[in-house]
Scaffold this motif. Structure first.
Motif, PDB file in Angstrom:
ATOM      1  N   ARG A  24     -10.580 -14.442 -10.140  1.00  0.00           N
ATOM      2  CA  ARG A  24      -9.137 -14.630 -10.012  1.00  0.00           C
ATOM      3  C   ARG A  24      -8.514 -13.534  -9.157  1.00  0.00           C
ATOM      4  NH1 ARG A  24      -5.686 -15.867 -15.001  1.00  0.00           N
ATOM      5  NH2 ARG A  24      -4.404 -16.746 -13.336  1.00  0.00           N
ATOM      6  N   ILE A  25      -9.017 -12.309  -9.270  1.00  0.00           N
ATOM      7  CA  ILE A  25      -8.504 -11.205  -8.452  1.00  0.00           C
ATOM      8  C   ILE A  25      -8.725 -11.508  -6.973  1.00  0.00           C
ATOM      9  CG2 ILE A  25      -8.899  -8.780  -7.814  1.00  0.00           C
ATOM     10  CD1 ILE A  25      -9.504  -8.275 -10.842  1.00  0.00           C
ATOM     11  N   VAL A  26      -9.949 -11.929  -6.627  1.00  0.00           N
ATOM     12  CA  VAL A  26     -10.271 -12.235  -5.227  1.00  0.00           C
ATOM     13  C   VAL A  26      -9.427 -13.413  -4.736  1.00  0.00           C
ATOM     14  CG1 VAL A  26     -12.096 -13.049  -3.676  1.00  0.00           C
ATOM     15  CG2 VAL A  26     -12.589 -11.261  -5.369  1.00  0.00           C
ATOM     16  N   ALA A  27      -9.307 -14.453  -5.553  1.00  0.00           N
ATOM     17  CA  ALA A  27      -8.505 -15.619  -5.169  1.00  0.00           C
ATOM     18  C   ALA A  27      -7.041 -15.236  -4.979  1.00  0.00           C
ATOM     19  CB  ALA A  27      -8.636 -16.716  -6.224  1.00  0.00           C
ATOM     20  N   PHE A  28      -6.532 -14.363  -5.839  1.00  0.00           N
ATOM     21  CA  PHE A  28      -5.142 -13.936  -5.760  1.00  0.00           C
ATOM     22  C   PHE A  28      -4.883 -13.139  -4.481  1.00  0.00           C
ATOM     23  CE2 PHE A  28      -1.823 -10.752  -6.961  1.00  0.00           C
ATOM     24  CZ  PHE A  28      -0.758 -11.629  -6.980  1.00  0.00           C
ATOM     25  N   LEU A  29      -5.773 -12.201  -4.166  1.00  0.00           N
ATOM     26  CA  LEU A  29      -5.601 -11.411  -2.942  1.00  0.00           C
ATOM     27  C   LEU A  29      -5.677 -12.308  -1.706  1.00  0.00           C
ATOM     28  CD1 LEU A  29      -7.713  -8.268  -3.909  1.00  0.00           C
ATOM     29  CD2 LEU A  29      -5.219  -8.404  -3.743  1.00  0.00           C
ATOM     30  N   GLY A  30      -6.582 -13.290  -1.724  1.00  0.00           N
ATOM     31  CA  GLY A  30      -6.670 -14.235  -0.614  1.00  0.00           C
ATOM     32  C   GLY A  30      -5.407 -15.068  -0.472  1.00  0.00           C
ATOM     33  N   ALA A  31      -4.847 -15.484  -1.605  1.00  0.00           N
ATOM     34  CA  ALA A  31      -3.603 -16.267  -1.573  1.00  0.00           C
ATOM     35  C   ALA A  31      -2.447 -15.420  -1.027  1.00  0.00           C
ATOM     36  CB  ALA A  31      -3.269 -16.790  -2.971  1.00  0.00           C
ATOM     37  N   LEU A  32      -2.443 -14.129  -1.340  1.00  0.00           N
ATOM     38  CA  LEU A  32      -1.395 -13.255  -0.814  1.00  0.00           C
ATOM     39  C   LEU A  32      -1.519 -13.110   0.705  1.00  0.00           C
ATOM     40  CD1 LEU A  32      -1.078 -10.353  -3.422  1.00  0.00           C
ATOM     41  CD2 LEU A  32       0.482 -12.265  -3.041  1.00  0.00           C
TER      42      LEU A  32
ATOM     43  N   SER B 262     -10.693 -11.861  12.041  1.00  0.00           N
ATOM     44  CA  SER B 262     -10.316 -13.193  11.573  1.00  0.00           C
ATOM     45  C   SER B 262      -9.704 -13.079  10.179  1.00  0.00           C
ATOM     46  CB  SER B 262     -11.545 -14.100  11.514  1.00  0.00           C
ATOM     47  OG  SER B 262     -12.423 -13.667  10.483  1.00  0.00           O
ATOM     48  N   VAL B 263      -9.043 -14.134   9.768  1.00  0.00           N
ATOM     49  CA  VAL B 263      -8.492 -14.175   8.412  1.00  0.00           C
ATOM     50  C   VAL B 263      -9.627 -14.060   7.402  1.00  0.00           C
ATOM     51  CG1 VAL B 263      -7.203 -15.571   6.752  1.00  0.00           C
ATOM     52  CG2 VAL B 263      -6.495 -15.525   9.149  1.00  0.00           C
ATOM     53  N   GLY B 264     -10.754 -14.703   7.699  1.00  0.00           N
ATOM     54  CA  GLY B 264     -11.919 -14.627   6.817  1.00  0.00           C
ATOM     55  C   GLY B 264     -12.423 -13.202   6.652  1.00  0.00           C
ATOM     56  N   GLN B 265     -12.435 -12.432   7.740  1.00  0.00           N
ATOM     57  CA  GLN B 265     -12.866 -11.034   7.650  1.00  0.00           C
ATOM     58  C   GLN B 265     -11.912 -10.209   6.785  1.00  0.00           C
ATOM     59  OE1 GLN B 265     -13.203 -10.571  12.051  1.00  0.00           O
ATOM     60  NE2 GLN B 265     -15.035  -9.374  11.550  1.00  0.00           N
ATOM     61  N   ILE B 266     -10.631 -10.455   6.957  1.00  0.00           N
ATOM     62  CA  ILE B 266      -9.642  -9.709   6.165  1.00  0.00           C
ATOM     63  C   ILE B 266      -9.824 -10.025   4.681  1.00  0.00           C
ATOM     64  CG2 ILE B 266      -7.167  -9.488   5.677  1.00  0.00           C
ATOM     65  CD1 ILE B 266      -6.724  -9.973   8.727  1.00  0.00           C
ATOM     66  N   LYS B 267      -9.984 -11.301   4.370  1.00  0.00           N
ATOM     67  CA  LYS B 267     -10.169 -11.684   2.970  1.00  0.00           C
ATOM     68  C   LYS B 267     -11.480 -11.139   2.408  1.00  0.00           C
ATOM     69  CE  LYS B 267      -7.408 -15.924   3.024  1.00  0.00           C
ATOM     70  NZ  LYS B 267      -7.417 -17.378   2.796  1.00  0.00           N
ATOM     71  N   ALA B 268     -12.539 -11.145   3.225  1.00  0.00           N
ATOM     72  CA  ALA B 268     -13.826 -10.608   2.771  1.00  0.00           C
ATOM     73  C   ALA B 268     -13.719  -9.110   2.506  1.00  0.00           C
ATOM     74  CB  ALA B 268     -14.912 -10.894   3.808  1.00  0.00           C
ATOM     75  N   GLY B 269     -12.979  -8.406   3.368  1.00  0.00           N
ATOM     76  CA  GLY B 269     -12.773  -6.981   3.150  1.00  0.00           C
ATOM     77  C   GLY B 269     -12.026  -6.704   1.858  1.00  0.00           C
ATOM     78  N   LEU B 270     -11.001  -7.495   1.587  1.00  0.00           N
ATOM     79  CA  LEU B 270     -10.251  -7.341   0.337  1.00  0.00           C
ATOM     80  C   LEU B 270     -11.129  -7.655  -0.875  1.00  0.00           C
ATOM     81  CD1 LEU B 270      -6.812  -8.869   1.341  1.00  0.00           C
ATOM     82  CD2 LEU B 270      -7.199  -6.528   0.537  1.00  0.00           C
ATOM     83  N   ALA B 271     -11.991  -8.678  -0.739  1.00  0.00           N
ATOM     84  CA  ALA B 271     -12.891  -9.028  -1.841  1.00  0.00           C
ATOM     85  C   ALA B 271     -13.854  -7.887  -2.124  1.00  0.00           C
ATOM     86  CB  ALA B 271     -13.661 -10.300  -1.507  1.00  0.00           C
ATOM     87  N   ALA B 272     -14.384  -7.241  -1.059  1.00  0.00           N
ATOM     88  CA  ALA B 272     -15.288  -6.113  -1.250  1.00  0.00           C
ATOM     89  C   ALA B 272     -14.561  -4.927  -1.880  1.00  0.00           C
ATOM     90  CB  ALA B 272     -15.885  -5.700   0.107  1.00  0.00           C
ATOM     91  N   LEU B 273     -13.313  -4.703  -1.451  1.00  0.00           N
ATOM     92  CA  LEU B 273     -12.507  -3.626  -2.031  1.00  0.00           C
ATOM     93  C   LEU B 273     -12.252  -3.890  -3.515  1.00  0.00           C
ATOM     94  CD1 LEU B 273     -10.921  -1.028  -1.347  1.00  0.00           C
ATOM     95  CD2 LEU B 273      -8.950  -2.491  -0.855  1.00  0.00           C
ATOM     96  N   ALA B 274     -11.935  -5.139  -3.847  1.00  0.00           N
ATOM     97  CA  ALA B 274     -11.689  -5.503  -5.246  1.00  0.00           C
ATOM     98  C   ALA B 274     -12.946  -5.312  -6.083  1.00  0.00           C
ATOM     99  CB  ALA B 274     -11.202  -6.948  -5.332  1.00  0.00           C
ATOM    100  N   ALA B 275     -14.097  -5.724  -5.536  1.00  0.00           N
ATOM    101  CA  ALA B 275     -15.359  -5.569  -6.266  1.00  0.00           C
ATOM    102  C   ALA B 275     -15.635  -4.104  -6.557  1.00  0.00           C
ATOM    103  CB  ALA B 275     -16.515  -6.203  -5.483  1.00  0.00           C
TER     104      ALA B 275
END
Length: 199
Positions: free
Chosen positions: A101-109, A181-194
């Motif tokens: 949910r954290i990763v999904a939330f950051l991606g939605a933001l 890319s948007v995908g890279q930004i979201k992947a970076g946020l997911a790694a930061l969240a992890a």
């Protein structure tokens, strides 16, 4: 009892008069039209008031300043996002593990910022967006999820740390200057969240 006026509920906003509601909507519609035609950078409350046919004092009383007017424009999409993460389908809504949910939330933001990037850039330039109500709601939601994964952590601080990169200025820089890319930004946020929620 029928015909009896309803009493205001403590903590709830007062009901809006019909003429005030019409003026508010007129101001928001004019603002949206000006931004669509010429962009947000030159938005002036004086021009908004003149075009909407209301006194400039009405605009200032109702919205406070340009940032308040921009927040009103952003409000509809913000309410939609809040509905999705509070009661929508998983993983953004309830029912998925907190980490997902954290990763999904950051991606939605990120999607939310990109959808109205110019307005967010203007809002960020105008002051401290983390002082606004949407940021507080996002922070509480994220801190709650972090607390579920890491009860030992300072969830409030980690929520601030995870929300900090989700701002229009940085995302614009990453997209335009770094070619991310948007995908890279979201992947970076997911790694930061992890990393943030790892025990």
């Amino acid at each position: 009892m029928r015909g009896r006026p309803s009493l205001p509920v403590l903590g709830q906003p007062q009901p809006e008069r019909a003429d005030a509601a019409r003026n508010r909507q007129k101001i928001i519609d004019v603002t949206a039209r000006i931004i669509a035609e010429r962009g947000a950078a030159g938005l002036s409350l004086d021009e908004v008031a003149r075009t909407a046919g209301v006194g400039v004092g009405t605009v200032y009383r109702r919205f406070g300043d340009r940032s308040g007017l921009i927040l009103a424009l952003l409000d509809e999409q913000e309410r939609r996002l809040q509905t999705e993460f509070l009661s929508g389908p998983p993983p953004l809504g309830p029912g998925a593990p907190a980490e997902e949910r954290i990763v999904a939330f950051l991606g939605a933001l990120v999607d939310r910022v990109l959808a109205q990037r110019e307005l967010f850039l203007l809002l960020e330039k105008g002051g401290q967006p983390w002082r606004g109500r949407p940021y507080r709601v996002h922070h509480i939601h994220l801190a709650t999820l972090i607390g579920q994964v890491r009860p030992d952590a300072d969830a409030a601080y980690l929520a601030d740390a995870l929300l900090a990169p989700v701002n229009a200025g940085l995302i614009a820089y990453q997209r335009e200057e770094r070619g991310m890319s948007v995908g890279q930004i979201k992947a970076g946020l997911a790694a930061l969240a992890a990393a943030a929620v790892r025990a």
